[in-house]
Structures are given as structure tokens and as C-alpha cells.
Design an enzyme around this catalytic site. Structure first.
Site, short mmCIF file in Angstrom:
data_model
loop_
_atom_site.label_atom_id
_atom_site.label_comp_id
_atom_site.label_asym_id
_atom_site.label_seq_id
_atom_site.Cartn_x
_atom_site.Cartn_y
_atom_site.Cartn_z
N GLY A 10 0.69 -1.20 -0.07
CA GLY A 10 -0.42 -0.05 -0.01
C GLY A 10 0.72 1.21 -0.22
O GLY A 10 2.48 1.71 0.65
N ARG A 71 1.22 -5.26 -5.38
CA ARG A 71 1.37 -6.19 -4.44
C ARG A 71 1.28 -7.92 -5.16
O ARG A 71 0.68 -7.57 -6.52
CB ARG A 71 -0.42 -6.46 -4.00
CG ARG A 71 -0.55 -5.52 -2.48
CD ARG A 71 -1.56 -5.94 -1.36
NE ARG A 71 -1.39 -4.83 -0.06
CZ ARG A 71 -1.88 -3.11 -0.11
NH1 ARG A 71 -1.84 -3.00 -1.44
NH2 ARG A 71 -2.33 -3.02 1.11
N GLY A 101 4.83 -2.22 4.35
CA GLY A 101 5.15 -2.88 5.56
C GLY A 101 5.10 -4.31 5.04
O GLY A 101 5.88 -4.55 4.96
N ASP A 102 4.40 -5.02 6.59
CA ASP A 102 5.15 -6.03 6.56
C ASP A 102 4.77 -6.94 6.17
O ASP A 102 5.68 -8.21 5.61
CB ASP A 102 3.73 -6.67 8.31
CG ASP A 102 3.46 -7.64 8.52
OD1 ASP A 102 5.04 -8.11 9.34
OD2 ASP A 102 2.84 -8.32 8.42
N GLY A 103 3.89 -7.30 5.28
CA GLY A 103 3.23 -8.05 3.57
C GLY A 103 5.07 -7.93 3.38
O GLY A 103 5.54 -9.13 2.19
N THR A 125 3.88 2.90 5.93
CA THR A 125 2.34 2.54 6.57
C THR A 125 1.91 3.14 7.12
O THR A 125 1.84 3.43 8.29
CB THR A 125 2.00 0.92 6.16
OG1 THR A 125 1.05 0.58 6.84
CG2 THR A 125 2.93 0.43 7.75
N ILE A 126 0.03 3.31 6.89
CA ILE A 126 -0.23 4.96 7.51
C ILE A 126 -1.06 3.16 8.75
O ILE A 126 -1.40 4.29 10.12
CB ILE A 126 -1.83 5.24 6.60
CG1 ILE A 126 -2.47 3.92 5.75
CG2 ILE A 126 -0.94 6.05 5.72
CD1 ILE A 126 -3.74 4.85 6.22
N ASP A 127 -0.84 2.38 8.68
CA ASP A 127 -0.89 1.34 9.75
C ASP A 127 -0.37 1.58 11.08
O ASP A 127 -0.78 1.07 11.96
CB ASP A 127 -1.79 0.55 9.64
CG ASP A 127 -2.27 0.10 8.63
OD1 ASP A 127 -3.92 1.32 8.01
OD2 ASP A 127 -2.56 -1.20 8.29
N ASP A 129 1.98 -0.31 11.91
CA ASP A 129 1.92 -1.49 12.49
C ASP A 129 2.53 -2.64 12.56
O ASP A 129 3.16 -4.07 12.19
CB ASP A 129 0.13 -2.71 11.99
CG ASP A 129 0.66 -2.41 10.69
OD1 ASP A 129 1.54 -2.11 10.13
OD2 ASP A 129 -0.51 -3.66 10.19
N MET A 169 -9.29 3.10 7.85
CA MET A 169 -8.49 2.40 8.14
C MET A 169 -7.97 1.53 9.20
O MET A 169 -7.61 2.32 10.07
CB MET A 169 -7.19 2.86 6.74
CG MET A 169 -7.61 2.80 5.79
SD MET A 169 -6.61 2.98 4.66
CE MET A 169 -7.77 2.85 3.06
N GLY A 170 -7.33 0.38 8.77
CA GLY A 170 -6.65 -0.87 10.23
C GLY A 170 -7.05 -1.78 10.12
O GLY A 170 -8.57 -1.97 10.82
N ARG A 171 -6.52 -2.47 9.37
CA ARG A 171 -7.36 -4.20 9.24
C ARG A 171 -7.16 -5.25 10.65
O ARG A 171 -7.70 -5.04 11.20
CB ARG A 171 -6.75 -5.11 8.06
CG ARG A 171 -7.22 -4.10 7.17
CD ARG A 171 -6.67 -4.61 5.58
NE ARG A 171 -5.24 -4.90 6.29
CZ ARG A 171 -4.30 -5.40 4.32
NH1 ARG A 171 -4.77 -6.92 4.10
NH2 ARG A 171 -3.00 -5.14 4.90
N HIS A 249 -9.80 5.48 1.23
CA HIS A 249 -8.73 5.81 0.75
C HIS A 249 -8.19 6.48 0.38
O HIS A 249 -6.47 7.83 0.06
CB HIS A 249 -8.24 4.80 -0.90
CG HIS A 249 -7.74 3.45 -0.53
ND1 HIS A 249 -9.15 2.79 -0.82
CD2 HIS A 249 -7.34 2.83 -0.69
CE1 HIS A 249 -9.23 1.22 0.00
NE2 HIS A 249 -8.14 1.06 -0.44
N ARG A 252 -4.73 7.19 2.67
CA ARG A 252 -3.66 7.50 1.83
C ARG A 252 -2.69 8.16 1.12
O ARG A 252 -1.68 8.36 0.57
CB ARG A 252 -3.20 5.86 0.99
CG ARG A 252 -3.43 4.59 1.94
CD ARG A 252 -3.55 3.48 0.97
NE ARG A 252 -3.95 2.41 1.53
CZ ARG A 252 -3.45 1.08 0.76
NH1 ARG A 252 -3.92 1.27 -0.34
NH2 ARG A 252 -3.96 0.24 1.72
#
Length: 319
Positions: A10, A71, A101-103, A125-127, A129, A169-171, A249, A252
Site C-alpha cells: 500500500g 502487490r 509494510g509487514d507483507g 504504512t499508515i497503519d 503496525d 483504516m486498520g485491518r 483511501h 492514504r
């Protein structure tokens, strides 16, 4: 030495600041910068170009990423990871900076265990995390975008005696929701990390309504999937005319704040310096208590980020 930069996953405000600083600083160090377009997909397809100063001129104010991102389901397959490595070798690229980010970091962890790749990750990442860092690039801009929207929503909520449910946002991480709820004075905050006690909240709000409360603001992290449930509860149980706003979105996008531009610069310098100075492979730049550091990619990908308990405790004293 040839160094390359790419974005993965993202997008986040501040990516362009990091890309620009990477190119300018790599040139200043007497080395050769490359740009990888379209993220992991571009790495597989060989969308790699030697950078020039004009490629990154005038991009600081722009959101998103001029080198784009992606992705990549193909990157899960070994043959495509091998193809990506061959593309790096073709350009004699010895160091890779990855904004992601993490992924993205998990993908690079696998990649680096299979091939002789030296990369440095910049948490983007804006999350917010990523384990091991208090701050990820893009978060400040996202929080300011949410804050601006909430300020406007408060105006209409208080005018029409309404309840508003705002989904942010924030899965799997409720950081944006927590900080936005605290800084906006929201009455309700619902995040994946904490169970929501509907009964206690209902009793508290009913008492406040009896004492004159005329509007309610609820912030819900998208990962909880509770937006519609909360809206229905406010409508039926508290008898408030209720509206739902999903920010989506827009969180972002937009011009990065001054802070995210400066952080983009600093993250890029830290990444380039490490690639040029150290043989210690495959790190992630982290930022804690005002200082930058480095963590092994294995550490970052094997542990889970947790929201600062001090932030969570502040949710109990919302106005």
C-alpha cells in the site's frame, strides 16, 4: 556501488520524499542510484531504470509514489523470485531499499534467505503496525487527514443533534482509530485489540444524554467489521439520528506533512548509509524515542506490533 529503491504494498504519503532523498543522497555519496517501478511486479518484469536528478525533481509535495507500487501474487512463486534476482544482477545492483509494510518485509525476508540480496527496509504504512518501530512513514499525514475530516463532521453532528460513525483504516491494528479518537474527543473507539463493552458504554452515554449530550462521535477501525452494528445500535438503543462515514483511501493520499517529508529524508539516509558502510545484511530502519536504529528482518517479521498501552489507557478518559 549500484543501489536501487522500490515501493511495495500500500502507498503512503512521504514515499516520494524518501525516493527523492535516496536518489540525491546516493549521488552525493558518489554511487549509482536505480529506480524500480511497480514494486515487486516491476522487479520481476525488469522495470528498472538508472535514476537521474530530473526523475525526482518537484515530487516532494505529491502523495502516492512516482515509481508506483504493487502487490504481487507472483512473488510467492520461486521461479519469479529467481527472475527478480536475475534482474538485480543484470544491473549489478548490490543494495536494495524497500519502502513497505509487514507483507512486503515478509516477502523480502523469504527473498533474502534464498538469494544473495542485501536490502534495507523503510517501514512505510499508515497503519503504523510494524514491530520494533514507534513510527512508520506516512502516519502523520494520515492522522491529519482523519483529523480534518473529524473536525468537519463534529460541526454537522453538533448542529443537527446526530451521531456519526466514522470508519478509519486498520485491518489488524487500531492505531489510527486510537490516536484519532483521543485527539478528536470521540465518545466511542472500537479497535481489533480491545473488546468493546457495549453495555457499559450504553449506560454511560444514556446518563450523559439525560444530562444534555446532543451528539455522539464513534471511531471504528475497519478490521473490526463493526461499523454497521455500531450505527444500528446508536439508532435503535440511543435513539440518535445516525450517519456513517467511511473515509477509505483518502487516508492514504494527499500531500505529505512536513514531518513525513523530513522522516522520509531521514529514513532514506539511514538506509543508504547502512548499505554503503556495513556488511551486516538485511535490516529494517526503525525509529524509537527520537533516534534511528536497525533491526534484523527476522526480528521484525517474527513478532507482532502492539499499540502503546499508554495510548489505550487514554481511551478511558475521552470527553
Amino acid at each position: 556501488m549500484a543501489l536501487a529503491i522500490m515501493c511495495s504494498g500500500g502507498d503512503a504519503p512521504g514515499m516520494n520524499a524518501a525516493v527523492k532523498k535516496f536518489v540525491d543522497y546516493t549521488f552525493d555519496r558518489g554511487e549509482t542510484p536505480y529506480l524500480i517501478y511497480d514494486g515487486l511486479e516491476g522487479l520481476i518484469d525488469g522495470s528498472i531504470k538508472k535514476a537521474e536528478h530530473r526523475d525526482v525533481a518537484g515530487i516532494l509535495h505529491r502523495g502516492g509514489s512516482i515509481i508506483r507500487s504493487s502487490r504481487s501474487p507472483r512473488f510467492f512463486e520461486y521461479e519469479y523470485r529467481k527472475q527478480a534476482f536475475e534482474n538485480l544482477k543484470k544491473h549489478e545492483i548490490e543494495g536494495l531499499v524497500v519502502l513497505g509494510g509487514d507483507g512486503s518485509f515478509r516477502a523480502m525476508d523469504t527473498f533474502s534467505h534464498e538469494f544473495a540480496v542485501n536490502f534495507v527496509g523503510i517501514p512505510t504504512t499508515i497503519d503504523n503496525d510494524i514491530y520494533g518501530t514507534e513510527y512508520c512513514l506516512g502516519v502523520d499525514t494520515a492522522l491529519n487527514t482523519i483529523r480534518d475530516a473529524l473536525d468537519k463532521i463534529y460541526d454537522t453532528a453538533s448542529t443537527f443533534n446526530r451521531a456519526f460513525v466514522v470508519e478509519v483504516m486498520g485491518r489488524e491494528c487500531g492505531y489510527l482509530a486510537v490516536v484519532s479518537a483521543i485527539s478528536s474527543g470521540a465518545e466511542i473507539c472500537i479497535i481489533p485489540e480491545v473488546d468493546f463493552n457495549l453495555h457499559v458504554t450504553e449506560q454511560k452515554l444514556k446518563q450523559e444524554i439525560a444530562n444534555g449530550r446532543r451528539y455522539i462521535l464513534a471511531i471504528v477501525a475497519e478490521g473490526t467489521k463493526m461499523t454497521d452494528k455500531v450505527a444500528g445500535w446508536l439508532q435503535m438503543e440511543l435513539e440518535f439520528d445516525t450517519r456513517v462515514t467511511v473515509l477509505g483511501h483518502i487516508q492514504r493520499g494527499g500531500a505529505p506533512t512536513t514531518f513525513d517529508r523530513m522522516m522520509g529524508f531521514d529514513f532514506a539516509v539511514q538506509a543508504v548509509d547502512h548499505l554503503l558502510k556495513s556488511k551486516d545484511l538485511n535490516k529494517v530502519v526503525v525509529y524509537n524515542k527520537g533516534e534511528f536504529g536497525l533491526l534484523d528482518i527476522d526480528v521484525v517479521t517474527s513478532k507482532k506490533y502492539q499499540i502503546d498501552p499508554n495510548l489505550l489507557s487514554m481511551l478511558n478518559v475521552l470527553d
